[in-house]
Design an enzyme around this catalytic site. Structure first.
Site, PDB file in Angstrom:
ATOM      1  N   TRP A 185      25.470 -48.557  10.973  1.00 26.14           N
ATOM      2  CA  TRP A 185      26.155 -47.273  10.820  1.00 26.14           C
ATOM      3  C   TRP A 185      27.652 -47.533  10.607  1.00 26.14           C
ATOM      4  CZ3 TRP A 185      29.923 -44.986  14.019  1.00 26.14           C
ATOM      5  CH2 TRP A 185      30.289 -43.686  13.639  1.00 26.14           C
ATOM      6  N   ASP A 353      30.223 -27.782   7.087  1.00 30.33           N
ATOM      7  CA  ASP A 353      29.305 -28.806   7.605  1.00 30.33           C
ATOM      8  C   ASP A 353      28.578 -28.285   8.833  1.00 30.33           C
ATOM      9  OD1 ASP A 353      28.577 -31.683   8.734  1.00 30.33           O
ATOM     10  OD2 ASP A 353      29.282 -31.992   6.693  1.00 30.33           O
ATOM     11  N   ARG A 430      19.930 -38.602  18.988  1.00 28.62           N
ATOM     12  CA  ARG A 430      20.946 -37.565  18.713  1.00 28.62           C
ATOM     13  C   ARG A 430      20.436 -36.205  19.203  1.00 28.62           C
ATOM     14  NH1 ARG A 430      24.254 -34.994  13.917  1.00 28.62           N
ATOM     15  NH2 ARG A 430      26.319 -35.801  14.301  1.00 28.62           N
ATOM     16  N   TRP A 464      22.381 -32.326   2.358  1.00 27.95           N
ATOM     17  CA  TRP A 464      21.091 -32.489   3.056  1.00 27.95           C
ATOM     18  C   TRP A 464      21.207 -33.736   3.913  1.00 27.95           C
ATOM     19  CZ3 TRP A 464      15.810 -30.715   1.202  1.00 27.95           C
ATOM     20  CH2 TRP A 464      14.778 -31.312   1.926  1.00 27.95           C
ATOM     21  N   ASP A 465      21.272 -33.531   5.212  1.00 30.13           N
ATOM     22  CA  ASP A 465      21.489 -34.641   6.140  1.00 30.13           C
ATOM     23  C   ASP A 465      20.175 -35.035   6.804  1.00 30.13           C
ATOM     24  OD1 ASP A 465      22.872 -36.513   7.647  1.00 30.13           O
ATOM     25  OD2 ASP A 465      24.379 -35.098   8.352  1.00 30.13           O
ATOM     26  N   ASN A 467      19.618 -37.287  10.414  1.00 30.52           N
ATOM     27  CA  ASN A 467      20.459 -38.027  11.346  1.00 30.52           C
ATOM     28  C   ASN A 467      19.750 -38.919  12.345  1.00 30.52           C
ATOM     29  OD1 ASN A 467      23.239 -37.744  10.825  1.00 30.52           O
ATOM     30  ND2 ASN A 467      23.085 -35.560  11.265  1.00 30.52           N
ATOM     31  N   ASP A 535      29.635 -42.653   7.035  1.00 30.41           N
ATOM     32  CA  ASP A 535      30.491 -41.828   7.883  1.00 30.41           C
ATOM     33  C   ASP A 535      31.860 -42.468   8.074  1.00 30.41           C
ATOM     34  OD1 ASP A 535      28.813 -39.719   8.218  1.00 30.41           O
ATOM     35  OD2 ASP A 535      27.956 -40.414  10.102  1.00 30.41           O
TER      36      ASP A 535
HETATM   37  C1  GLA Z   1      26.117 -36.910  10.029  1.00 33.57           C
HETATM   38  C2  GLA Z   1      26.818 -36.915   8.690  1.00 33.57           C
HETATM   39  C3  GLA Z   1      28.220 -36.384   8.837  1.00 33.57           C
HETATM   40  C4  GLA Z   1      28.177 -34.995   9.416  1.00 33.57           C
HETATM   41  C5  GLA Z   1      27.409 -34.994  10.731  1.00 33.57           C
HETATM   42  C6  GLA Z   1      27.192 -33.578  11.223  1.00 33.57           C
HETATM   43  O1  GLA Z   1      26.671 -37.830  10.892  1.00 33.57           O
HETATM   44  O2  GLA Z   1      26.819 -38.209   8.143  1.00 33.57           O
HETATM   45  O3  GLA Z   1      28.892 -36.388   7.607  1.00 33.57           O
HETATM   46  O4  GLA Z   1      27.582 -34.128   8.488  1.00 33.57           O
HETATM   47  O5  GLA Z   1      26.138 -35.602  10.576  1.00 33.57           O
HETATM   48  O6  GLA Z   1      26.475 -33.542  12.409  1.00 33.57           O
END
Ligand code: GLA
Length: 727
Positions: A185, A353, A430, A464-465, A467, A535
């Site tokens: 990461w 976001d 998370r 579109w995330d 995580n 990120d």
């Molecule tokens: C991830 C994404 C970030 C942001 C966060 C929001 O970490 O990579 O850019 O959108 O989620 O929770």
């Protein structure tokens, strides 16, 4: 062009050729992949036994595809199990056909069909019933060949696949380096290069997504291959889930196998049923890594990205994302203030976001409940959209469709929709679970919510995330014997939802993201023309990430934003110019709190936005030349993008690549940066009006200012002013 000569098939791109031929007893041999062979070149198949015992030598010949248990004991692309428990198969040539265009792979993304595309389909069969159709599609102008394998049970009893890879490629015995893109990461896709050792070296993922640690792409190259010279074979898997890339060096030579990871993969085929493995793409170049990358970039831009976004000259919005500005701490007023500041900087698109939906004020809740949080947005998304629109900006939005919080209405209503192994407490990562997208009704339910949101007001962009890694992968909707299908069916569910989103809203700009860059692959690029790279927005860290990414993927797909100093991820300081240069490598946007900026500070951002609007077409569509790579000097990087016809170029140099200030020798030198890809005979002018010949710029180099300080940087734009210096 595909040329048949008996049972030998030669696939020609403009400058490369690939050849396979049925040999003795129906063995399908791999005979060549390299510089283009002359038309009418003889069959290169060489099935001479290296020594007398045929039982030994079938194990040593370069094969096009194989299964274990008969004579080939190298890493196998497929592992079948027949109903009687036997696991041996001898895949022999049955037939081949050629067609214009390419057959679809149901539910899977692939490099697109279109003009000038031809496909060779070769059928192999084992006498017990396993049939494999190998597909090769040739993109002549793009120097690209794609491959896939469709497995069919042509027998009379069920058979189970425990491994069903897409590509197997044998190399003539030799020395090769293997390059893979690895990291973690906030440090994704750092290239690692090492000689291929005896044995098997592999990278892969069993996380359900390709993940931060390894990318589904690899390069084999000659040990002396550099940016500008040497043989390279590049590979990218068009898939967004578990993958395995195996490179083996053994007594018979080298073999590369790419496919879905066999972990928790087993797929039973009833008689007559088929399984389509995803596509893998290959590029050969003899002009070094730079040429290989440019071939991949061009192929991805013109044959993979959604057609709506393939025109690199069409303007792309410059966006500001609210994440590093406010994280979860906002309401409509703050958002509108941020949008107003963005407008003064010349930004076009305001992206809201995480945190906009019902009850979401940290990571502990609400994923799955895709409706506005009325406390933060009293007039909902339409109200915010109207106010942002009054400022002249479009609105974009973040979602995480595959996720569900334990504390959400969706989870309370449908706990069985999240992955969980019966009797085992599912792992929260998370503070969230993952929805079982192998179930069509789950995909339908999320689609209904997303469609409502996207129809509620004009949302121009969707991030579109995704995580977390998958865990507890078990579908309550499938019997025990079919649990091995779930990882792959999950990916098919993701593709299905992205298909619906992009087909229903064709003008929506979709950007994929997975905790930064954990799902950066050619599968995602079929649906979204850009992917959030990492990120980590620190300029120096980004240059390494983007350099590694650029080995396969073009800059135009790398989500890259200018952000605050000290950087939120690393605490590093870097100059404004360096941060701009890093963001201009990719899609160019902003991600910081501009509400405290003075009028002068906002005005200082405008020239960069204007520069991107003027030269973005060049940056997105031009040919990338990596001039100084940050894996050699962690303190600097230089690269340039040249128009294919040499008419213009943008040049970027950061840190040490500017001639740096590390030691007296460099302080006393007059640094220059030799450029590439220009028209040697032409005269170029920079923005200050300084003139150079292309030959001067490429041989002697662009004079550098020798700047010092916290990561200095320079950005140049060069235009050809006279194309005929020698006439
Ligand atoms: C991830 C994404 C970030 C942001 C966060 C929001 O970490 O990579 O850019 O959108 O989620 O929770």
């Amino acid at each position: 062009m595909i040329v048949q000569n008996g049972t030998c098939y030669t696939l020609h791109t403009a400058h490369t050729s690939y050849q396979l031929a049925a040999g003795p007893g129906g063995m399908l041999l791999h005979t060549y992949y390299g510089p283009r062979l002359p038309d009418g070149a003889p069959n290169l198949a060489d099935s001479r036994p290296p020594h007398g015992d045929p039982g030994c030598w079938t194990d040593l010949l370069p094969k096009e595809f194989s299964a274990p248990g008969t004579a080939d004991n190298r890493t196998a692309p497929c592992l079948p199990e027949y109903a009687d428990g036997s696991e041996a198969a001898d895949l022999l040539f049955v037939s081949a056909r050629m067609q214009k265009g390419k057959p679809a792979l149901p539910g899977l993304p692939m490099f697109r069909d279109g003009d000038g595309v031809e496909t060779l389909c070769v059928t192999l069969r084992d006498e017990f019933g396993l049939e494999v159709e190998l597909r090769y599609t040739v993109y002549e102008a793009e120097e690209l060949i794609t491959r896939s394998a469709v497995y069919k049970n042509a027998g009379e009893k069920p058979l189970t696949l425990h491994k069903a890879a897409s590509l197997c490629l044998d190399f003539a015995p030799g020395c090769y380096d293997l390059i893979t893109l690895n990291g973690t990461w906030a440090a994704e896709r750092t290239p690692e290069r090492a000689p291929l050792r005896c044995g098997v070296q592999s990278v892969g993922s069993a996380r359900g997504v390709p993940g931060h640690a390894h990318n589904p792409a690899a390069i084999l190259c000659a040990p002396d291959a550099t940016e500008t010279a040497g043989e390279c074979w590049g590979f990218a898997f068009v898939y967004s889930g578990n993958f395995l890339i195996e490179a083996e060096r053994c007594d018979a030579g080298e073999r590369l196998v790419i496919g879905i990871h066999p972990y928790h993969f087993h797929w039973t085929l009833a008689p007559g049923e088929s399984f389509a493995a995803p596509e893998a793409a290959m590029v050969y170049a003899d002009g070094g890594l730079g040429q290989m990358s440019r071939r991949f970039h061009n192929a991805i831009r013109t044959r993979l990205l959604p057609p709506r976004w393939q025109d690199m000259q069409a303007p792309r919005p410059v966006l500001l994302n609210s994440w590093e500005a406010f994280y979860f701490d906002f309401d409509e007023e703050r958002l509108v203030q941020l949008a107003a500041a963005a407008q003064k900087a010349g930004i076009d698109l305001f992206v809201l976001d995480d945190g906009w939906f019902k009850g979401r004020s940290d990571t502990s809740s609400s994923l799955g409940d895709w409706a506005e949080d009325e406390a933060k947005l009293p007039d909902g998304l339409p109200g915010l959209c109207r106010r942002v629109g009054e400022l002249g900006l479009d609105l974009g939005l973040w979602v995480e469709p595959e996720a569900v919080s334990p504390d959400s209405d969706l989870y309370r209503a449908h706990p069985d929709w999240a992955f969980a192994v019966p009797g085992r407490r599912p792992l929260e990562i998370r503070r969230q679970y993952t929805l079982d997208f192998s179930r069509p009704e789950v995909v339908d339910a999320v689609w209904q919510q997303l469609e409502r949101v996207l129809r509620s007001c004009p949302i121009r962009y969707l991030k579109w995330d995704m995580n977390r890694s998958l865990a507890d992968v078990y579908s309550a909707a499938l019997p025990a014997a079919r649990q091995g299908e779930v990882y792959h069916r999950y990916v098919l569910g993701v593709y299905e939802l992205q298909r619906r989103v992009t087909e229903t809203f064709p003008d929506l700009l979709l950007e994929n993201c997975a905790g930064g860059g954990a799902r950066f692959d050619c599968g995602m690029l079929y649906y979204s023309p850009q992917i959030w790279c990492s990120d980590n927005t620190d300029a120096r860290a980004r240059l390494l990430i983007q350099y590694g990414t650029s080995l396969i993927y073009p800059g135009c797909v790398m989500g890259a934003h200018y952000s605050a100093v000290p950087n939120h991820c690393t605490g590093h300081l870097s100059t404004m110019e360096a941060r701009m240069a890093a963001a201009l490598f990719g899609t160019f946007g902003f991600e910081l709190d501009l509400t405290g900026y003075s009028e002068e500070e906002l005005a200082a951002l405008r020239p960069y936005v204007a520069w991107y609007k003027a030269h973005g077409g060049l940056v997105r569509g031009g040919e990338l030349y990596r001039l100084a790579n940050p894996d050699v000097s962690a303190l600097g990087a230089a690269w340039m993008v040249a128009a294919p016809d040499g008419s213009e170029a943008a040049v970027f140099a950061v840190g040490d690549a500017l001639g740096g200030a590390h030691g007296p020798a460099s302080l006393n030198s007059l640094p220059r940066l030799p450029l590439r890809g220009l028209d040697a005979a032409a005269l170029y002018a920079d923005e200050a009006g300084e003139r150079y010949t292309g030959a001067q710029l490429m041989a002697a180099g662009l004079p550098l200012p020798g700047a010092r300080g916290q990561t200095p940087a320079c950005i140049w734009y060069l235009r050809r002013v006279d194309a005929h210096m020698d006439e």
